[in-house]
Enzyme design. Structure first.
Site, short mmCIF file in Angstrom:
data_model
loop_
_atom_site.label_atom_id
_atom_site.label_comp_id
_atom_site.label_asym_id
_atom_site.label_seq_id
_atom_site.Cartn_x
_atom_site.Cartn_y
_atom_site.Cartn_z
N GLY A 1 -0.88 -1.64 6.52
CA GLY A 1 -0.83 -2.82 7.38
C GLY A 1 -2.09 -3.64 7.24
N ARG B 1 -11.95 -9.87 -1.43
CA ARG B 1 -11.63 -9.20 -0.17
C ARG B 1 -11.21 -7.73 -0.41
NH1 ARG B 1 -6.88 -6.45 1.96
NH2 ARG B 1 -6.94 -6.60 4.21
N THR C 1 0.82 -1.21 0.00
CA THR C 1 0.00 0.00 0.00
C THR C 1 0.85 1.25 0.00
OG1 THR C 1 -1.74 -1.14 1.20
CG2 THR C 1 -1.75 1.24 1.34
N1 ASP Z 1 -3.83 -2.09 4.22
C1 ASP Z 1 -3.72 -2.93 3.07
C2 ASP Z 1 -4.83 -3.94 3.09
O1 ASP Z 1 -5.21 -4.41 4.14
C3 ASP Z 1 -2.41 -3.65 2.95
C4 ASP Z 1 -1.14 -2.89 3.25
O2 ASP Z 1 -1.18 -1.81 3.81
O3 ASP Z 1 -0.05 -3.37 2.88
O4 ASP Z 1 -5.29 -4.31 2.04
#
Ligand code: ASP
Length: 346
Positions: A257, A233, A205
């Protein structure tokens, strides 16, 4: 990378320390713009945003350019060539929010290169906030976005093939401090580490928040979501209030995250409200992290959540559950710098 001690002294960008004029009662009405992005790959995002801010442009245009820059970067774990879901499909989520509570979002979008710009189109040309899946793709095509071929990056392809060997569905993300998956700092692209040594994908992300010369704040978040997620999802990243929130009276917050944990706490909105109560950006991020940890302290050892925050005075802060989270700051006074975030376990 600054030493920890230097980081501590710089971790809050107080206006006076940057020699910036204050918003209220200062000598000058002019503000220095600033842009902050998640991770060290935030350098690419900030490089996209900075020319807009430097030219006196609007924070909204700057954060969109940040998203476009990172979605163009195949070595980063966002965008069309990033990690697929468990069925091999790359499904993208993004959102954007301006200084007037206008916001737009796309989720479960396939084969469109710039979800952040589609999210902006949703915001600016429809009465809605969020479009999903085939409808979001149809909207993008009707608005001049091209249907791109399906193509994973070599790293994503390798990681997926690796994952298919066991097809273990473990929705665990960003455990940078796990001894098993300790990342090599050699990296696979301009920024390390998009993938761990054992091929496990790292973060997926990019979040960017910016303050412009007129004192307006905006933010964006773009992602391919958690690697090898269930088909369909959607995480926190495109959810206004969870992955991103902007209140032009207070500031902006963006998260990265494990999205499910961020959604439970409405993480970005909560952090903005904590800043409204007088907390510094770092303290606000820390309290959100503490609430997530408190819910299940044992399980919290197994995943990452990190937040970055920017207030209206141009102060920046960050906090993460696990160490190894970093964030990138570009302002008029300093060259772009990557800072290690403080963390709960660490
Ligand atoms: N927050 C993102 C998700 O849950 C993943 C990430 O931040 O790496 O899809």
């Amino acid at each position: 990378m600054p030493s920890r001690r230097r980081f501590l002294s710089l971790s809050t960008f107080a206006l006076p320390s940057l020699g910036l004029p204050t918003l209220f009662g200062g000598k000058s009405a002019a503000l220095k713009p600033i842009v902050v992005s998640t991770w060290d790959s935030g350098v690419t995002a900030n490089n996209g945003a900075w020319p807009v801010l430097k030219a006196g442009g609007h924070a909204l245009d700057a954060v969109e350019q940040a998203g476009i820059a990172i979605e163009n970067e195949p070595s980063c774990c966002v965008g069309l060539e990033a990690n697929p879901d468990r069925d091999g499909h790359v499904t993208l989520d993004a959102c954007i929010m301006d200084d007037r509570f206008n916001c737009g979002s796309v989720v479960f979008l396939e084969r469109i290169k710039h979800p952040v710009s589609v999210a902006r189109k949703v915001m600016e040309t429809t009465p809605h906030v969020m479009l999903a899946g085939a409808g979001a793709q149809q909207f993008a095509l009707q608005n001049g976005f091209a249907l791109e071929p399906v193509k994973l990056s070599a790293d994503a392809q390798k990681a997926y093939q690796n994952w298919l060997k066991k097809s273990e569905y473990k929705p665990v993300i960003n455990i940078e401090n796990s001894p098993k998956t300790k990342p090599s700092r050699k990296g696979n692209g301009p920024f390390a580490p998009s993938y761990f040594d054992d091929g496990t994908p790292n973060h997926d992300t990019m979040g960017t928040i910016a303050l412009d010369v007129s004192g307006n704040v905006s933010g964006m978040c773009t992602t391919s979501g958690m690697a090898f997620k269930l088909h369909g999802r959607v995480g926190d990243s495109p959810i206004i209030g969870a992955g991103l929130y902007v209140d032009n009276e207070i500031g902006a917050v963006v998260c990265t995250g494990q999205g499910e944990e961020v959604i439970r706490m409405a993480g970005a909105h909560l952090a903005v409200e904590l800043m409204r109560q007088g907390k510094s950006p770092e303290a606000a991020c820390r309290e959100v992290v503490e609430r997530i940890v408190k819910r299940d302290p044992e399980r919290a050892k197994t995943f990452q959540v990190a937040l970055i925050a920017l207030n209206k005075s141009g102060e920046v802060g960050a906090y993460a559950i696990q160490k190894e989270f970093s964030y990138t700051v570009t302002s008029g006074e300093t060259p772009t710098k990557v800072f290690p975030s403080k963390s709960y376990f660490g």
